[in-house]
Structure formats: structure tokens, C-alpha cells
Write an enzyme that holds these catalytic residues in place. Structure first.
Site, PDB file in Angstrom:
ATOM      1  N   GLU A  85      38.388  35.206  38.244  1.00  0.00           N
ATOM      2  CA  GLU A  85      38.050  36.132  39.164  1.00  0.00           C
ATOM      3  C   GLU A  85      39.242  37.090  39.182  1.00  0.00           C
ATOM      4  O   GLU A  85      40.539  36.821  38.819  1.00  0.00           O
ATOM      5  CB  GLU A  85      37.754  35.587  40.570  1.00  0.00           C
ATOM      6  CG  GLU A  85      37.367  36.669  41.765  1.00  0.00           C
ATOM      7  CD  GLU A  85      37.188  36.180  43.091  1.00  0.00           C
ATOM      8  OE1 GLU A  85      36.347  36.669  43.680  1.00  0.00           O
ATOM      9  OE2 GLU A  85      37.676  34.774  43.183  1.00  0.00           O
ATOM     10  N   LYS A 135      28.851  39.420  43.407  1.00  0.00           N
ATOM     11  CA  LYS A 135      29.157  38.062  44.202  1.00  0.00           C
ATOM     12  C   LYS A 135      28.446  38.281  45.340  1.00  0.00           C
ATOM     13  O   LYS A 135      28.597  39.288  46.156  1.00  0.00           O
ATOM     14  CB  LYS A 135      30.739  38.106  44.468  1.00  0.00           C
ATOM     15  CG  LYS A 135      31.241  36.950  45.450  1.00  0.00           C
ATOM     16  CD  LYS A 135      32.582  37.054  45.409  1.00  0.00           C
ATOM     17  CE  LYS A 135      33.256  35.887  46.263  1.00  0.00           C
ATOM     18  NZ  LYS A 135      34.738  35.893  46.508  1.00  0.00           N
ATOM     19  N   CYS A 168      33.461  32.246  42.587  1.00  0.00           N
ATOM     20  CA  CYS A 168      34.562  31.766  43.638  1.00  0.00           C
ATOM     21  C   CYS A 168      33.988  31.144  44.939  1.00  0.00           C
ATOM     22  O   CYS A 168      33.470  30.216  44.958  1.00  0.00           O
ATOM     23  CB  CYS A 168      35.486  32.845  43.891  1.00  0.00           C
ATOM     24  SG  CYS A 168      36.902  32.318  44.874  1.00  0.00           S
TER      25      CYS A 168
END
Length: 316
Positions: A78, A150, A191
Site C-alpha cells: 500500500e 479500498k 490493508c
């Protein structure tokens, strides 16, 4: 089987996984990895900073060295291209996926004849005050094959550390993404998604993912407590390979990441990682989709799941 280091600063570990089982019919139709064949993949560990050119130079060097090591698919963490030191700094440099920053990485993939997973790119958002945290998948011709925004944003008060509010400058995505590739069917995440097993269940059981990508920048505190156990849990419960590229070390005076980039097999075993969780480098492993089929055949949880069909709401 261990691979020798290809550069003094880049120790590389790999374990080749073999299986007697045939590859899933689904895999055969969606992937160019055939039964018994292997694909060499790499997972990067790096310390990005607030300098686009410096970060690109690191990514370019690692990509070229990975290509020399026979890697065909390289996964970056990321915020690989930029980590700012001030609030809102990332929004100012955010671009569309056809902008000059991403096009640079497309050219890198093409020049290296390598697929790249670029997790956590600052994509221009719906307004001037927000960006998307976007995982971009580029093929070996330099074409953007897919992208995932995300979904779960890191709005957390980390115990003994500091308060994070990713949603202040980032707009959440709303679409689960899986894509076919020469390395199996890939499930794209970023993440903090790791803490929400539902998205991985969806990728496995509704989208037939075989390899889960988890580019991350875990904090030092949360990484020490939960990083490896969460990743192994996702691999075990979905019976997928997991490739987790991690940011590592101090990026600036305010931000530090845990590191420890790893690759995990469908049985939950760590099959590749760097010996130093804070160094810049990459680790490689040969993944074999017949391993996925072997695990799923011997423990057929996809056929034994009950919740989709019988779960009913109840109240007391």
C-alpha cells in the site's frame, strides 16, 4: 527448497509447493496456470517516503532485480508511490489511473514483461478534498487490467499510539473485485480490509478467488499484535494463497510501519518472507494451483457451508 540471494541487500526466500491433485476446473477455465505447473511470484517490502521520484526509483530497481530472479508477478505494498508527512498531502498529488504517475508504472511493467500489483495508489477522488485508496493490477504489456478501491477505511484509535482517520481524506469504494490472471484468479484487497473476513469469504465463495492480495501499511503496534495471525487465518478459512506486501520502518517523524512481507499457502503455512522485517527487498515463492485443489478436495468446506442457505434472523 531455498533460493540463494540475488543481491546482497535483497535476501530472497522461497519454498516450492507441489501437490498430487489436479487443478480446479474453474482454475483451468480462468487461468493459464495448468495442472502441475508453477508460477514464480514476488512480494516487496519497502519504506516509501514523500518523494514520488525516489519511490519510483526503488520500485524500478526491485522490479528489474525480481525479473532477473525469474519473477513473473511482483506485488508492492500500500502507498508504494507516496507517503506524505502532512495531512492532506496525498490528496494534492492524487491522479487518475491514466495520469503520468501510474503510466510510469505501466511502462515499468511493460519493459520488465512482468505483472505488477500496486496496492494503495492515490487515485483522484470524487472531489478536490478526497482521494480513493486504489489497488491497481497491471499486466506484462503495461495495461491496467483491473482496479479495486479500498472499502474499509482505517478510522482507528490505536492503543498507546495515535488516532487515524483515513476517511477524512479518502472516499471508500463499494465493489468487490476478482480478476483472472496467468497466476490464478486474484482477489484484490487493501490493508485494513484484512480485519473483515466477509470480503475474503465473498472473494472465495462468490468470485472463486485462488490467490488473495493484501498490500498493506500496518502500524507497528497493530502489526506486532495481529499481522501474521490475520493473514494466516484468511488463507486457512478461504483455502487460498495470500500474498501480503508490507510497508516497513519509519517513513517520517509521524509514521512508522510494521513490515514483514510474506506469502502464505492455502494450508496456512508461511512459504516466503524476508529474514529482516524492516529491510527493503523482496521474497519469492513458486505457487502451484494444484495445491489449492488438493486442500479444497481433502477439506471441502465450499460444499459444507450452511450459512448462505439456512441462516435466519432471530430475536429473543
Amino acid at each position: 527448497m531455498a533460493l540463494a540471494s540475488f543481491a546482497v541487500s535483497l535476501p530472497i526466500a522461497a519454498i516450492t509447493v507441489r501437490s498430487r491433485a489436479a487443478v480446479l476446473r474453474r482454475a483451468m477455465s480462468s487461468s493459464s496456470v495448468s495442472a502441475g505447473s508453477q508460477a514464480r511470484v514476488g512480494v516487496v517490502q519497502m519504506t516509501s517516503v514523500g518523494d514520488l521520484d525516489a519511490n519510483y526509483a526503488t520500485c524500478s530497481r526491485l522490479t528489474k532485480e525480481a525479473a532477473a530472479a525469474g519473477v513473473k508477478f511482483l506485488c508492492f505494498p500500500e502507498v508504494f508511490s507516496f507517503i506524505g508527512s502532512k495531512d492532506g498531502e496525498s490528496v494534492k498529488i492524487a491522479e487518475s489511473l491514466d495520469g503520468p504517475i501510474m503510466q510510469r508504472y505501466c511502462s515499468l511493467a511493460n519493459d520488465s514483461s512482468m505483472w505488477l500489483s500496486l496496492g494503495g495508489f492515490q487515485e483522484k477522488g470524487p472531489d478536490d478534498s478526497h482521494q480513493y485508496n486504489t489497488h491497481v493490477l497491471i499486466d506484462d504489456s503495461g495495461k491496467v487490467r483491473s482496479s479495486y478501491r479500498k472499502i474499509h477505511l482505517f478510522d482507528v484509535d490505536v492503543p498507546g499510539n495515535m488516532v487515524y482517520k483515513e476517511s477524512r481524506f479518502t472516499t471508500a469504494g463499494d465493489t468487490v473485485v476478482a480478476v483472472d490472471s496467468p497466476f490464478g484468479r486474484l482477489g484484490l484487497t487493501v490493508c485494513y480490509d484484512l480485519r473483515f473476513p466477509e470480503i475474503y469469504q465473498c472473494l472465495r465463495f462468490k468470485h472463486q478467488a485462488q490467490v488473495l492480495l493484501v498490500p498493506s501499511a500496518f502500524t507497528k503496534v497493530t502489526g506486532e499484535a495481529h499481522w501474521e495471525i490475520l493473514l494466516r487465518a484468511r488463507a486457512i478459512e478461504t483455502q487460498c494463497y495470500v500474498i501480503a506486501a508490507a510497508q516497513a520502518g519509519k517513513h517520517n517523524e509521524k509514521r512508522e510501519s510494521y513490515g514483514d512481507s510474506i506469502i502464505i499457502d492455502p494450508w496456512g503455512a508461511v512459504i516466503a518472507r524476508l529474514p529482516d522485517r524492516l529491510s527493503t527487498g523482496f521474497a519469492v515463492a513458486d505457487i502451484d494451483l494444484s495445491k489449492v485443489e488438493a486442500v479444497r478436495t481433502k477439506m471441502p468446506i465450499s460444499e459444507q457451508r450452511k450459512f448462505d442457505s439456512i441462516l435466519k434472523s432471530s430475536s429473543l
